[in-house]
Design a protein around this motif. Structure first.
Motif, short mmCIF file in Angstrom:
data_model
loop_
_atom_site.label_atom_id
_atom_site.label_comp_id
_atom_site.label_asym_id
_atom_site.label_seq_id
_atom_site.Cartn_x
_atom_site.Cartn_y
_atom_site.Cartn_z
N ARG A 196 0.85 -1.20 0.00
CA ARG A 196 0.00 0.00 0.00
C ARG A 196 0.88 1.25 0.00
O ARG A 196 2.07 1.21 0.33
N LYS A 197 0.29 2.35 -0.34
CA LYS A 197 0.99 3.63 -0.43
C LYS A 197 1.53 4.06 0.93
O LYS A 197 0.94 3.73 1.97
N SER A 198 2.64 4.78 0.92
CA SER A 198 3.27 5.33 2.12
C SER A 198 3.74 4.26 3.09
O SER A 198 3.86 4.52 4.29
N ARG A 199 3.98 3.05 2.58
CA ARG A 199 4.45 1.93 3.39
C ARG A 199 3.44 1.51 4.46
O ARG A 199 3.77 0.81 5.41
N LEU A 200 2.19 1.92 4.32
CA LEU A 200 1.14 1.49 5.24
C LEU A 200 0.46 0.26 4.64
O LEU A 200 -0.72 0.27 4.28
N HIS A 201 1.23 -0.81 4.54
CA HIS A 201 0.78 -2.02 3.86
C HIS A 201 -0.31 -2.74 4.63
O HIS A 201 -0.47 -2.58 5.85
N ASP A 202 -1.08 -3.55 3.90
CA ASP A 202 -2.10 -4.40 4.51
C ASP A 202 -1.48 -5.76 4.81
O ASP A 202 -0.87 -6.39 3.92
N ARG A 203 -1.66 -6.24 6.05
CA ARG A 203 -1.18 -7.57 6.44
C ARG A 203 -2.29 -8.28 7.21
O ARG A 203 -2.68 -7.82 8.30
N LEU A 204 -2.80 -9.36 6.66
CA LEU A 204 -3.80 -10.17 7.35
C LEU A 204 -3.16 -11.50 7.73
O LEU A 204 -2.60 -12.21 6.88
N HIS A 205 -3.24 -11.83 9.00
CA HIS A 205 -2.61 -13.03 9.55
C HIS A 205 -3.70 -13.99 10.01
O HIS A 205 -4.66 -13.58 10.68
N TYR A 206 -3.57 -15.25 9.62
CA TYR A 206 -4.51 -16.29 10.03
C TYR A 206 -3.76 -17.30 10.91
O TYR A 206 -2.71 -17.81 10.51
N CYS A 207 -4.30 -17.60 12.08
CA CYS A 207 -3.69 -18.61 12.94
C CYS A 207 -4.77 -19.59 13.40
O CYS A 207 -5.95 -19.25 13.48
N GLN A 208 -4.35 -20.79 13.68
CA GLN A 208 -5.28 -21.83 14.08
C GLN A 208 -5.72 -21.67 15.53
O GLN A 208 -4.93 -21.37 16.41
N ASP A 209 -7.01 -21.89 15.75
CA ASP A 209 -7.58 -21.96 17.09
C ASP A 209 -8.46 -23.20 17.13
O ASP A 209 -9.64 -23.14 16.81
N GLY A 210 -7.86 -24.34 17.46
CA GLY A 210 -8.58 -25.59 17.36
C GLY A 210 -8.79 -25.94 15.89
O GLY A 210 -7.84 -25.97 15.11
N ASP A 211 -10.03 -26.15 15.51
CA ASP A 211 -10.34 -26.45 14.11
C ASP A 211 -10.69 -25.20 13.32
O ASP A 211 -10.97 -25.28 12.12
N ALA A 212 -10.68 -24.04 13.98
CA ALA A 212 -11.06 -22.79 13.33
C ALA A 212 -9.82 -21.95 13.01
O ALA A 212 -8.72 -22.20 13.52
N TRP A 213 -10.01 -20.96 12.14
CA TRP A 213 -8.96 -20.01 11.82
C TRP A 213 -9.35 -18.63 12.32
O TRP A 213 -10.47 -18.18 12.11
N VAL A 214 -8.42 -17.97 13.00
CA VAL A 214 -8.63 -16.62 13.51
C VAL A 214 -7.88 -15.65 12.60
O VAL A 214 -6.68 -15.83 12.34
N ARG A 215 -8.58 -14.64 12.11
CA ARG A 215 -7.97 -13.66 11.20
C ARG A 215 -7.68 -12.38 11.96
O ARG A 215 -8.55 -11.84 12.66
N GLU A 216 -6.45 -11.89 11.83
CA GLU A 216 -6.02 -10.68 12.55
C GLU A 216 -5.29 -9.77 11.58
O GLU A 216 -4.69 -10.21 10.62
N ARG A 217 -5.35 -8.48 11.88
CA ARG A 217 -4.57 -7.51 11.09
C ARG A 217 -3.28 -7.19 11.84
O ARG A 217 -3.30 -6.92 13.05
N LEU A 218 -2.15 -7.24 11.11
CA LEU A 218 -0.87 -6.89 11.69
C LEU A 218 -0.43 -5.54 11.18
O LEU A 218 -0.69 -5.16 10.04
N ALA A 219 0.26 -4.78 12.03
CA ALA A 219 0.82 -3.51 11.60
C ALA A 219 1.94 -3.77 10.59
O ALA A 219 2.68 -4.74 10.73
N PRO A 220 2.07 -2.91 9.58
CA PRO A 220 3.11 -3.15 8.57
C PRO A 220 4.50 -2.84 9.12
O PRO A 220 4.65 -2.22 10.15
#
Length: 220
Positions: A196-220
């Protein structure tokens, strides 16, 4: 005797920059399941005709705790994870035998996208490796026999001689070598990066929580 001059990195190298402005990645427009998000991005990379969209960097760690990387090609992906094929006796094969944790990275420069995947690696079944091996071009099948991957050889002539030897031995039907087959990485974490512009990139992180996936936003 004159000492060769050491090349100096141009000062302009530090000034190389690019503004990323092609797309965005937000929670509302992304898939809840990381595999679906990956399949969409992979298909978009293929459709965009980026060079080798199936190329991925594989990182492993040896018994000396030193990491190593190399580029391999994804050959399958499904609910299990990511599959590629290689020589089990190669450095990566030996390192995975001793430490099954690994990481993969796709970098689609033209789309300003990166996908990172971390997980545990295991071998695919012999039947799966056999089926893929039979689908390869003949010269690639002979090459799997001809190359003692990661070993020191005296010159390219060794490979040429080995290829001629196994070509004459197996003709049109080389079997799969016992030291060659597939690996499967079962993901435990995924990250999708969109420049993304100005180095403010989008980062979406998925991690396992049992059988489900948790989606989180990380700072660039």
């Amino acid at each position: 005797m004159t000492t060769p001059a050491i090349p100096v990195i141009p000062s302009a190298l530090a000034d190389l920059r690019k503004s990323y402005e092609r797309a965005e990645l937000n929670e509302s427009a992304s898939h809840a399941l990381p595999l679906q998000q990956f399949e969409q991005w992979l298909q978009e990379a293929i459709s965009a005709q980026v060079p080798e969209p199936n190329a991925m960097t594989l990182a492993t760690v040896g018994s000396d705790l030193r990491p190593s990387t190399r580029v391999v090609l994804i050959k399958d992906c499904d609910a299990r994870g990511i599959v590629w094929y290689t020589n089990y006796d190669s450095r990566k094969g030996r390192e995975l035998a001793g430490n099954p944790f690994a990481a993969l990275q796709f970098h689609w420069v033209e789309l300003e996208r990166v996908v990172r995947i971390e997980g545990v690696v295991e071998r695919v079944s012999d039947s799966e490796s056999d089926a893929y091996f039979k689908s390869r071009p003949l010269d690639s099948r002979i090459g799997a026999w001809a190359s003692p991957q990661s070993q020191v050889i005296s010159g390219r002539g060794v490979l040429v001689a080995n290829a001629a030897k196994y070509g004459a031995q197996f003709l049109l039907n080389p079997p799969r070598p016992p030291h060659w087959g597939g690996f499967l990485l079962r993901p435990q974490a995924w990250e999708f990066w969109q420049g993304r512009k100005s180095r403010l990139h989008d980062r979406l992180h998925y991690c396992q929580d049992g059988d489900a996936w948790v989606r989180e936003r990380l700072a660039p």
